[in-house]
Design a protein around this motif. Structure first.
Motif, PDB file in Angstrom:
ATOM      1  N   ASP A  14      20.846  20.705   8.976  1.00  0.00           N
ATOM      2  CA  ASP A  14      22.313  20.613   9.089  1.00  0.00           C
ATOM      3  C   ASP A  14      22.895  21.841   9.780  1.00  0.00           C
ATOM      4  O   ASP A  14      23.811  21.726  10.601  1.00  0.00           O
ATOM      5  CB  ASP A  14      22.956  20.434   7.716  1.00  0.00           C
ATOM      6  CG  ASP A  14      22.647  19.080   7.093  1.00  0.00           C
ATOM      7  OD1 ASP A  14      22.213  18.157   7.828  1.00  0.00           O
ATOM      8  OD2 ASP A  14      22.824  18.954   5.864  1.00  0.00           O
ATOM      9  N   LEU A  17      22.199  21.597  13.513  1.00  0.00           N
ATOM     10  CA  LEU A  17      23.086  20.606  14.116  1.00  0.00           C
ATOM     11  C   LEU A  17      24.510  21.132  14.229  1.00  0.00           C
ATOM     12  O   LEU A  17      25.191  20.869  15.224  1.00  0.00           O
ATOM     13  CB  LEU A  17      23.049  19.300  13.313  1.00  0.00           C
ATOM     14  CG  LEU A  17      21.749  18.502  13.426  1.00  0.00           C
ATOM     15  CD1 LEU A  17      21.733  17.359  12.417  1.00  0.00           C
ATOM     16  CD2 LEU A  17      21.548  17.986  14.841  1.00  0.00           C
ATOM     17  N   ASP A  18      24.967  21.877  13.222  1.00  0.00           N
ATOM     18  CA  ASP A  18      26.303  22.489  13.287  1.00  0.00           C
ATOM     19  C   ASP A  18      26.398  23.469  14.448  1.00  0.00           C
ATOM     20  O   ASP A  18      27.376  23.473  15.193  1.00  0.00           O
ATOM     21  CB  ASP A  18      26.655  23.206  11.984  1.00  0.00           C
ATOM     22  CG  ASP A  18      26.987  22.258  10.849  1.00  0.00           C
ATOM     23  OD1 ASP A  18      27.205  21.052  11.102  1.00  0.00           O
ATOM     24  OD2 ASP A  18      27.027  22.737   9.691  1.00  0.00           O
ATOM     25  N   ILE A  20      24.626  23.540  17.171  1.00  0.00           N
ATOM     26  CA  ILE A  20      24.575  22.810  18.436  1.00  0.00           C
ATOM     27  C   ILE A  20      25.920  22.176  18.734  1.00  0.00           C
ATOM     28  O   ILE A  20      26.441  22.286  19.844  1.00  0.00           O
ATOM     29  CB  ILE A  20      23.456  21.749  18.410  1.00  0.00           C
ATOM     30  CG1 ILE A  20      22.097  22.447  18.389  1.00  0.00           C
ATOM     31  CG2 ILE A  20      23.568  20.806  19.603  1.00  0.00           C
ATOM     32  CD1 ILE A  20      20.935  21.529  18.075  1.00  0.00           C
ATOM     33  N   SER A  21      26.526  21.533  17.739  1.00  0.00           N
ATOM     34  CA  SER A  21      27.811  20.871  17.981  1.00  0.00           C
ATOM     35  C   SER A  21      28.925  21.870  18.263  1.00  0.00           C
ATOM     36  O   SER A  21      29.807  21.605  19.076  1.00  0.00           O
ATOM     37  CB  SER A  21      28.184  19.958  16.813  1.00  0.00           C
ATOM     38  OG  SER A  21      28.442  20.708  15.655  1.00  0.00           O
ATOM     39  N   GLU A  24      28.490  22.877  21.946  1.00  0.00           N
ATOM     40  CA  GLU A  24      28.407  21.841  22.970  1.00  0.00           C
ATOM     41  C   GLU A  24      29.546  21.955  23.970  1.00  0.00           C
ATOM     42  O   GLU A  24      29.375  21.670  25.137  1.00  0.00           O
ATOM     43  CB  GLU A  24      28.405  20.449  22.331  1.00  0.00           C
ATOM     44  CG  GLU A  24      27.049  20.049  21.817  1.00  0.00           C
ATOM     45  CD  GLU A  24      27.041  18.677  21.180  1.00  0.00           C
ATOM     46  OE1 GLU A  24      28.121  18.159  20.837  1.00  0.00           O
ATOM     47  OE2 GLU A  24      25.959  18.124  21.025  1.00  0.00           O
ATOM     48  N   LYS A  25      30.701  22.329  23.491  1.00  0.00           N
ATOM     49  CA  LYS A  25      31.861  22.460  24.366  1.00  0.00           C
ATOM     50  C   LYS A  25      31.903  23.885  24.905  1.00  0.00           C
ATOM     51  O   LYS A  25      32.728  24.696  24.519  1.00  0.00           O
ATOM     52  CB  LYS A  25      33.132  22.123  23.599  1.00  0.00           C
ATOM     53  CG  LYS A  25      33.140  20.689  23.116  1.00  0.00           C
ATOM     54  CD  LYS A  25      34.370  20.384  22.315  1.00  0.00           C
ATOM     55  CE  LYS A  25      34.354  18.915  21.980  1.00  0.00           C
ATOM     56  NZ  LYS A  25      34.252  18.622  20.596  1.00  0.00           N
ATOM     57  N   GLN A  35      24.126  28.549  23.453  1.00  0.00           N
ATOM     58  CA  GLN A  35      23.620  27.174  23.534  1.00  0.00           C
ATOM     59  C   GLN A  35      22.250  27.146  24.211  1.00  0.00           C
ATOM     60  O   GLN A  35      21.333  26.475  23.734  1.00  0.00           O
ATOM     61  CB  GLN A  35      24.612  26.291  24.300  1.00  0.00           C
ATOM     62  CG  GLN A  35      24.232  24.839  24.384  1.00  0.00           C
ATOM     63  CD  GLN A  35      24.280  24.106  23.061  1.00  0.00           C
ATOM     64  OE1 GLN A  35      24.710  24.622  22.057  1.00  0.00           O
ATOM     65  NE2 GLN A  35      23.822  22.888  23.055  1.00  0.00           N
ATOM     66  N   TYR A  52      17.111  14.722  14.228  1.00  0.00           N
ATOM     67  CA  TYR A  52      17.774  13.418  14.154  1.00  0.00           C
ATOM     68  C   TYR A  52      17.006  12.415  13.308  1.00  0.00           C
ATOM     69  O   TYR A  52      17.172  11.220  13.436  1.00  0.00           O
ATOM     70  CB  TYR A  52      18.006  12.896  15.574  1.00  0.00           C
ATOM     71  CG  TYR A  52      18.821  13.894  16.377  1.00  0.00           C
ATOM     72  CD1 TYR A  52      20.181  14.051  16.133  1.00  0.00           C
ATOM     73  CD2 TYR A  52      18.224  14.701  17.321  1.00  0.00           C
ATOM     74  CE1 TYR A  52      20.931  14.986  16.838  1.00  0.00           C
ATOM     75  CE2 TYR A  52      18.966  15.645  18.027  1.00  0.00           C
ATOM     76  CZ  TYR A  52      20.313  15.776  17.777  1.00  0.00           C
ATOM     77  OH  TYR A  52      21.040  16.704  18.467  1.00  0.00           O
TER      78      TYR A  52
END
Length: 112
Positions: A14, A17-18, A20-21, A24-25, A35, A52
């Motif tokens: 988790d 994933l946090d 990465i998200s 992402e922008k 990144q 995933y």
């Protein structure tokens, strides 16, 4: 030979994933470097297959000294006083810290 066994838990998954998200922008060199460093580490440690999928129990990931040496070399190449490069190096450290791996031999920043 030195071998480290990492445990991919749902909490660590988790957190990755946090990160990465959040990155992402990409809006600046700092975020782009973070990144890139995260993505490089995901590939090097073979973590993508865990991101995933459902992690029911701790999944062991074995890395050897050669991989750690490669990460240290990549860190040293990028740990300079340039925004993108230094944030790339920080992405490497973030992943090691997440797995409680302390590498004491990382170099200090190089001067331009």
């Amino acid at each position: 030979m030195f071998i480290v066994t990492l445990e991919m838990t749902s909490e660590r998954k988790d957190q990755l994933l946090d990160w990465i998200s959040l990155n992402e922008k990409v809006e600046d060199e700092y975020d782009a470097g973070i990144q890139a460093g995260l993505q490089w580490m995901l590939d090097k440690l073979g973590l993508r297959k865990y991101l995933y999928s459902e992690v029911e129990i701790a999944s062991p990931i074995i890395i050897d000294q050669a991989l750690i040496d490669e990460c240290k070399m990549k860190f040293e190449e990028n740990w300079i006083q340039a925004v993108w490069n230094s944030s790339f190096a920080l992405g490497i450290i973030m992943v090691f810290n997440l797995f409680n791996i302390e590498i004491v031999e990382f170099p200090t920043a190089k001067r331009d």
